[in-house]
Design a protein around this motif. Sequence first.
Motif, PDB file in Angstrom:
ATOM      1  N   UNK A  78       0.839  -1.191   0.000  1.00 56.95           N
ATOM      2  CA  UNK A  78       0.000   0.000   0.000  1.00 56.95           C
ATOM      3  C   UNK A  78       0.882   1.253   0.000  1.00 56.95           C
ATOM      4  N   UNK A  79       0.414   2.310  -0.626  1.00 61.48           N
ATOM      5  CA  UNK A  79       1.109   3.592  -0.591  1.00 61.48           C
ATOM      6  C   UNK A  79       0.785   4.307   0.726  1.00 61.48           C
ATOM      7  N   UNK A 125      -4.516  -5.695  12.208  1.00 60.79           N
ATOM      8  CA  UNK A 125      -4.383  -6.951  11.465  1.00 60.79           C
ATOM      9  C   UNK A 125      -3.527  -6.743  10.225  1.00 60.79           C
ATOM     10  N   UNK A 126      -3.813  -5.692   9.468  1.00 57.20           N
ATOM     11  CA  UNK A 126      -3.026  -5.403   8.269  1.00 57.20           C
ATOM     12  C   UNK A 126      -1.595  -5.022   8.646  1.00 57.20           C
ATOM     13  N   UNK A 127      -1.464  -4.346   9.779  1.00 56.44           N
ATOM     14  CA  UNK A 127      -0.129  -3.995  10.272  1.00 56.44           C
ATOM     15  C   UNK A 127       0.665  -5.256  10.584  1.00 56.44           C
ATOM     16  N   UNK A 128       0.000  -6.227  11.191  1.00 50.13           N
ATOM     17  CA  UNK A 128       0.652  -7.496  11.478  1.00 50.13           C
ATOM     18  C   UNK A 128       1.108  -8.199  10.217  1.00 50.13           C
ATOM     19  N   UNK A 129       0.293  -8.137   9.178  1.00 48.60           N
ATOM     20  CA  UNK A 129       0.670  -8.753   7.898  1.00 48.60           C
ATOM     21  C   UNK A 129       1.899  -8.075   7.310  1.00 48.60           C
ATOM     22  N   UNK A 130       1.969  -6.757   7.462  1.00 52.00           N
ATOM     23  CA  UNK A 130       3.134  -6.033   6.942  1.00 52.00           C
ATOM     24  C   UNK A 130       4.394  -6.402   7.728  1.00 52.00           C
ATOM     25  N   UNK A 186      -2.078   3.574  11.146  1.00 52.33           N
ATOM     26  CA  UNK A 186      -3.232   4.459  11.091  1.00 52.33           C
ATOM     27  C   UNK A 186      -3.920   4.436   9.727  1.00 52.33           C
ATOM     28  N   UNK A 187      -3.290   3.795   8.737  1.00 46.48           N
ATOM     29  CA  UNK A 187      -3.895   3.755   7.405  1.00 46.48           C
ATOM     30  C   UNK A 187      -4.968   2.671   7.314  1.00 46.48           C
ATOM     31  N   UNK A 188      -4.934   1.689   8.243  1.00 43.90           N
ATOM     32  CA  UNK A 188      -5.963   0.649   8.221  1.00 43.90           C
ATOM     33  C   UNK A 188      -6.187   0.111   9.635  1.00 43.90           C
TER      34      UNK A 188
END
Length: 350
Positions: A188-189, A229-234, A224-226
Amino acid sequence: MSQSRQPKKSKHKRRKIILFSIMLPIMAIILVVSVYATYLYSKGENALDKAFSSIRDGKGSSLRTQKIDPTKDNMSFLIIGVDDSDVRKFEGNSRSDALIYGTLNVKTHDLTLLSIPRDSYVLVPGTDNSSEQWTKITHAHAYGGPELSVQTVENTLQLPVDHYIRFNFDSFLDIVDNLGGIDINVPVTFTEQDSKDKAGAITLKKGQQTLNGEEALALARTRHIDNDIERGKRQQLVIEAIIQKAVKTTSITTYPKLIETIGDNMKTDLSKDDITSLAQYALTKGVNVKTKTLAGSDSTIDGTYYYTLDEEALHVTANELAKELDFTPPFAAATTDDTVADDATAISAE
């Protein structure tokens, strides 16, 4: 007669000179490499000794019936990422910024990584300085360091944590930079602050690219962009990329810097023999990295945001991880959804 022998002597002498001139630098190289290898081994031992920090009085998990040998047995570990930089000015333990529960199956070569959202609403056991309470799992490290983080994760998953590895942001930056950057397909940007909290310092565009330490840290930290859970994936993407680069690194000049980083900025209860054996395993066998996340929902309790874990999904995930450990599934009533596949990446040293 004497004149006819002279050319042979001169030719033989020239051969000896040529042979010597070739062998001398080869011998010198061998000598230098040998000395360097000895230095590196000694330096590595010192660094790993410095990084070693026991918890639980040196005993293994209370959930185990026998001691685990990381060189032979399936094992589990908890990766704890903390921000204890000078910018934060913490006294004592900081909160954990990243928690990843991992299992290594030495038979299948599967390395499974489960990201645990930092705001997960869990029961944190009491300590001498704090009482048992339901709160964010990130607070466990602040209340009781790695030992309480380990205990909290064990209580939540009902699975053993055989070892822990704690790193701070400085070590993260150094590892990535010393590896020459890591290759990642940024999902993601986004724009994020840097390690010094300078707002808007890092901007990354979506797509495949090589990231330096600051950029990789920004990708792992941004939330803060999502959502968590998505942070964990990153964070899983970043760890996979670090492993991928580390097992393929051939430059001998890289290792001393990495070793210094380990000694200065990381803590673990893995012994130097365990670490050496695990490194050899990864370099020779390769690993298949699988990633998992914990399902849940956003919630607000007494005006504070929490991530409430889905209990049924938590139990299913714990049972799946138990299989990787040859451990009795802790939640017998939970059913596994075999239609859901893990994300997997094969990492080879070749």
